[in-house]
Design a protein around this motif. Structure first.
Motif, PDB file in Angstrom:
ATOM      1  N   VAL A   1      41.485   9.944  -9.876  1.00  0.00           N
ATOM      2  CA  VAL A   1      42.223   9.155  -8.890  1.00  0.00           C
ATOM      3  C   VAL A   1      43.704   9.160  -9.241  1.00  0.00           C
ATOM      4  O   VAL A   1      44.568   9.286  -8.367  1.00  0.00           O
TER       5      VAL A   1
ATOM      6  N   ASP B   1      33.006  12.009  -6.502  1.00  0.00           N
ATOM      7  CA  ASP B   1      32.739  11.241  -7.723  1.00  0.00           C
ATOM      8  C   ASP B   1      32.066   9.912  -7.407  1.00  0.00           C
ATOM      9  O   ASP B   1      31.117   9.506  -8.093  1.00  0.00           O
ATOM     10  N   VAL B   2      32.547   9.222  -6.387  1.00  0.00           N
ATOM     11  CA  VAL B   2      31.955   7.930  -6.017  1.00  0.00           C
ATOM     12  C   VAL B   2      30.499   8.113  -5.605  1.00  0.00           C
ATOM     13  O   VAL B   2      29.627   7.328  -6.003  1.00  0.00           O
ATOM     14  N   VAL B   3      30.224   9.157  -4.832  1.00  0.00           N
ATOM     15  CA  VAL B   3      28.852   9.432  -4.398  1.00  0.00           C
ATOM     16  C   VAL B   3      27.939   9.669  -5.601  1.00  0.00           C
ATOM     17  O   VAL B   3      26.757   9.320  -5.583  1.00  0.00           O
ATOM     18  N   HIS B   4      28.504  10.275  -6.666  1.00  0.00           N
ATOM     19  CA  HIS B   4      27.701  10.628  -7.838  1.00  0.00           C
ATOM     20  C   HIS B   4      27.686   9.538  -8.915  1.00  0.00           C
ATOM     21  O   HIS B   4      27.225   9.789 -10.037  1.00  0.00           O
ATOM     22  N   THR B   5      28.162   8.349  -8.585  1.00  0.00           N
ATOM     23  CA  THR B   5      28.197   7.271  -9.576  1.00  0.00           C
ATOM     24  C   THR B   5      26.811   6.939 -10.113  1.00  0.00           C
ATOM     25  O   THR B   5      26.642   6.655 -11.304  1.00  0.00           O
TER      26      THR B   5
ATOM     27  N   SER C   1      37.447  12.748  -5.290  1.00  0.00           N
ATOM     28  CA  SER C   1      37.195  11.348  -5.634  1.00  0.00           C
ATOM     29  C   SER C   1      36.031  10.788  -4.823  1.00  0.00           C
ATOM     30  O   SER C   1      35.236   9.982  -5.327  1.00  0.00           O
ATOM     31  N   VAL C   2      35.919  11.202  -3.575  1.00  0.00           N
ATOM     32  CA  VAL C   2      34.777  10.800  -2.754  1.00  0.00           C
ATOM     33  C   VAL C   2      33.484  11.331  -3.381  1.00  0.00           C
ATOM     34  O   VAL C   2      32.477  10.623  -3.480  1.00  0.00           O
TER      35      VAL C   2
ATOM     36  N   THR D   1      36.322   9.595 -13.169  1.00  0.00           N
ATOM     37  CA  THR D   1      36.654   9.180 -11.813  1.00  0.00           C
ATOM     38  C   THR D   1      38.027   8.517 -11.763  1.00  0.00           C
ATOM     39  O   THR D   1      38.841   8.804 -10.877  1.00  0.00           O
TER      40      THR D   1
ATOM     41  N   HIS E   1      31.694   9.123 -16.798  1.00  0.00           N
ATOM     42  CA  HIS E   1      31.874   9.211 -15.345  1.00  0.00           C
ATOM     43  C   HIS E   1      32.962   8.250 -14.872  1.00  0.00           C
ATOM     44  O   HIS E   1      33.805   8.613 -14.048  1.00  0.00           O
ATOM     45  N   VAL E   2      32.929   7.027 -15.368  1.00  0.00           N
ATOM     46  CA  VAL E   2      33.933   6.041 -14.980  1.00  0.00           C
ATOM     47  C   VAL E   2      35.330   6.519 -15.379  1.00  0.00           C
ATOM     48  O   VAL E   2      36.290   6.427 -14.601  1.00  0.00           O
TER      49      VAL E   2
END
Length: 209
Positions: free
Chosen positions: A123, A71-75, A68-69, A119, A115-116
């Motif tokens: 989660v 994924d957030v970095v790749h937003t 998940s981290v 992600t 992506h949203v």
């Protein structure tokens, strides 16, 4: 003619695993000699970079919470890759500037949407107490992206329909997991409060209940 279907499908797949999309397209173009694949994706430097980055995502994607981290970095990155693929495909088709901008918006927008969803779903999967669901979800993503992109090169319209259905299904799954995610975060918040106050905080239920 602008390859709208292939751009859309590549965008949806990029929102899940952008490195795999670049790698699969590049390999198909390099060894399959397919006219639909822009030559820039076939360059050895591009393939090598995509392979290394994909390997990193393959490993990280199997580790609960760390995925998940990631994924957030790749937003920001995944929509950019989806949009860039749209642009180079438009240029490959000798599209005019307006059509090229539209291709960038289509690829980037579909990548952002998937992506949203990806992600959010991951989660929800991370709220599971055992790690196997996370590994299975990651493997399904890897296989799904590779299979969908490969299919899209040969059957772009059908693949675009499948991509749209998968995106809609992902949105529905995320909606179902939303309450589970909220409950998991609530339990973690309560557990932190209990540890901080020694279990004597009035009004906060035990995290075991």
């Amino acid at each position: 003619m602008l390859p709208v279907s292939l751009i859309f499908t590549s965008g949806v797949a990029s929102g899940v695993n952008s490195y795999a999309v670049v790698l699969v397209l590049g390999l198909l173009g390099r060894f399959g000699h397919l006219a639909a694949i822009p030559p820039v994706l076939e360059r050895p430097s591009v393939l090598a970079a995509a392979a290394v980055l994909y390997l990193g995502q393959f490993v990280v994607g199997k580790i609960p919470m760390l995925d998940s981290v990631w994924d957030v970095v790749h937003t920001a990155l995944r929509p950019v890759v989806g949009g860039a693929i749209g642009v180079i495909m438009a240029q490959q088709a000798h599209a005019n500037p307006a059509a090229t901008i539209a291709a960038a918006a289509l690829g980037g927008g579909s990548a952002l949407a998937s992506h949203v969803v990806k992600t959010g779903v991951r989660v929800g999967v991370n709220t599971s107490p055992e790690p196997f669901s996370n590994v299975i979800a990651s493997l399904l993503e890897d296989l799904g992206v590779a299979g969908l992109v490969t299919f899209a090169v040969f059957h772009p319209v059908t693949a675009a329909i499948l991509a749209a259905v998968a995106l809609a299904a992902g949105i529905a799954l995320f909606a179902l997991l939303a309450s589970r995610i909220r409950r998991a975060w609530q339990r973690r918040r309560d557990a932190r409060l209990w540890r901080r106050h020694g279990g004597d905080l009035a009004g906060v239920p035990s995290p075991q209940h």
